[in-house]
Motif scaffolding. Sequence first.
Motif: not given
Length: 169
Positions: A22-23, A28-29
């Motif tokens: 999910s990151l 986010i990543a």
Amino acid sequence: MRLFKQLVGVFAVLGIAFAALSLFTFDIAKIDWVTFMEIQPSYRPMESPLAVPARSIPVDGPLSIPNMGAPENPVPADETSIARGAQLFAIHCQMCHGETGVGNGTIAGNLVNKPANLTLDVTQSKSDGSLFLTISNGVLGRMPPLNENLTVRDRWDLVNFIRTLAAAK
Ligand code: HEC
């Protein structure tokens, strides 16, 4: 009981894997994945546009073809055209050329190269097409090219309006 523990273990592993993936989806990543859409000849913002292919003609017809002389004025100098020209002149030209076209616009005093007096014979004796090209291409370092701000029709309306400045002198 052992089966229960195993199930908890499996779900824990799946949960962690899901959270880790999910990151990426929430940015986010960030990873710059290679996508093949990127490999194409289009140009990106702020990149200079591609050169126009040789012998191509703009969609609204050939405005002027190099070495083929100035274009002919296709717009009759009727009331509508001159009224439109007057409006456009007030917006795009007046600050330099002045309300009556004599070259005394509000910013004229700050310019090193003074705007032309459009009422004089020097300008009025030029052909419509020649004035059209000046408006379109500007005069390097003196007057900005206005072909991107004004449609073709707009520019001919301006030419028709400039003709009335001589009479008003
Ligand atoms: C930034 C000021 C500026 C603006 C805006 C501007 N001009 Fe000019 N214009 C000039 C200057 C300066 C010259 C004289 C160039 C030279 O010395 O050759 C000139 C020259 C011209 C000429 C050529 C006259 C000739 O005898 O060849 C025409 C026609 C003309 N302008 C029309 C327009 C029109 C129509 C507009 C608006 C759509 C416009 N200009 C907007 C500054 C401006």
